[in-house]
Scaffold this active site. Structure first.
Site, PDB file in Angstrom:
ATOM      1  N   LYS A 219      -3.789  13.945  -7.547  1.00 45.00           N
ATOM      2  CA  LYS A 219      -5.198  13.668  -7.816  1.00 45.00           C
ATOM      3  C   LYS A 219      -5.830  14.749  -8.686  1.00 45.00           C
ATOM      4  O   LYS A 219      -5.323  15.858  -8.822  1.00 45.00           O
ATOM      5  CB  LYS A 219      -5.955  13.465  -6.504  1.00 45.00           C
ATOM      6  CG  LYS A 219      -5.583  12.126  -5.867  1.00 45.00           C
ATOM      7  CD  LYS A 219      -6.484  11.714  -4.741  1.00 45.00           C
ATOM      8  CE  LYS A 219      -6.145  10.283  -4.312  1.00 45.00           C
ATOM      9  NZ  LYS A 219      -6.947   9.858  -3.148  1.00 45.00           N
ATOM     10  N   ARG A 259       0.411   9.883   1.691  1.00 44.65           N
ATOM     11  CA  ARG A 259       0.668   8.816   0.732  1.00 44.65           C
ATOM     12  C   ARG A 259       0.972   9.487  -0.602  1.00 44.65           C
ATOM     13  O   ARG A 259       0.108  10.175  -1.155  1.00 44.65           O
ATOM     14  CB  ARG A 259      -0.553   7.906   0.621  1.00 44.65           C
ATOM     15  CG  ARG A 259      -0.421   6.738  -0.348  1.00 44.65           C
ATOM     16  CD  ARG A 259      -1.719   5.928  -0.362  1.00 44.65           C
ATOM     17  NE  ARG A 259      -1.631   4.781  -1.248  1.00 44.65           N
ATOM     18  CZ  ARG A 259      -1.897   4.805  -2.552  1.00 44.65           C
ATOM     19  NH1 ARG A 259      -2.282   5.952  -3.122  1.00 44.65           N
ATOM     20  NH2 ARG A 259      -1.783   3.719  -3.287  1.00 44.65           N
TER      21      ARG A 259
END
Length: 280
Positions: A219, A259
């Site tokens: 991210k 995840r």
């Protein structure tokens, strides 16, 4: 319908492998949009140790536009059906009840809902009827406007309060507490400092008594942390070491799972964390 148990492991935290069958996801958009490529990548992730393959047909990156429900279903259903037929455990990454219902019928065993039930009021019914685990992520609005919603009095307290409101609504709709997992929603209506604060206070969420999933893989807040001296943000492909560091952190601090995109390296990190915890 008989209830599907939340996947767990005795030796380490759960590792979910990301399978975006989309043309525009932030990290791997377009790479696995074809059916054969998607299936092959899923099999590789399973071979590397993935416990769940999380199949998503609509990008939730900041600024992403929605796709029609029919297109989202067209993207995910063949992949889910074929993977499930091979005995591979699959979760569906969607916040549309209609897609979730079709996905469960096709063989998905977990609903990973980035809206925490806010995106579609019918999702609680689908999950209740299916008897499957439901991941409730903290969410404040759709991708095209979530950057404008990243304002908090105290991000840890506010996210906890808003997540627990989602749990309360799920329970009121008849969903069992043993079906629910929480995700603080790193990167969703969060600035970098918000993400770091949530990680620093992960115990605020793990202490709630429900399994906690972290989705930090590649991210942008990691890219900003790893920026070069000129301030150029590290590209997604260069964020894997930071991702595995957070997987180790998650494993040491009580998370249920992570995840991730690069399954093999993160399975290794999860095993390291588990070895340290067992030696304490």
């Amino acid at each position: 319908m008989s209830r599907t148990e939340i996947p767990t492991r005795a030796d380490r935290i759960v590792v979910m492998g990301v399978l975006n069958v989309t043309p525009d996801s932030f990290s791997d958009g377009g790479r696995y949009a074809g059916l054969d490529a998607a299936l092959d990548h899923a099999r590789v992730m399973v071979a590397e140790g993935a416990d769940l393959i999380d199949v998503g047909g609509e990008s939730t990156r900041p600024g992403a536009q929605r796709v029609p429900v029919e297109e989202e279903a067209r993207r995910v259903l063949p992949v889910i059906e074929l993977l499930a037929a091979e005995g591979i455990k699959v979760s569906v990454d969607t916040y549309r009840a209609a897609v979730a219902e079709l996905a469960v019928a096709a063989g998905a065993s977990v609903v990973n809902d980035v809206s925490g039930g806010l995106g579609d009021s019918d999702m609680a019914r689908v999950v209740k009827d299916a008897g499957c685990p439901w991941i409730l992520m903290h969410w404040r609005g759709h991708s095209d406007r979530m950057a404008d919603l990243a304002h908090y009095d105290n991000v840890v307290t506010d996210v906890r309060t808003e997540l627990m409101a989602r749990v309360t609504d799920a329970l009121a709709a008849g969903v069992g507490a043993d079906q629910l997992l929480l995700d603080p929603g790193l990167g969703f209506a969060k600035k970098a400092e918000h993400n770091w604060a949530l990680l620093a206070h992960l115990d605020t969420f793990t202490s709630l008594g429900l399994p906690v999933l972290l989705g930090a893989s590649r991210k942008s807040f990691l890219g900003r942390l790893l920026a070069d001296p000129a301030g150029t943000v590290r590209p997604t492909a260069g964020r894997e070491d930071a991702t595995t560091a957070l997987t180790t952190f998650a494993g040491l601090n009580g998370a249920w799972g992570v995840r991730v995109h690069d399954v093999g390296a993160n399975v290794d990190a999860a095993l390291v964390a588990a070895a340290i915890r067992s030696a304490r």
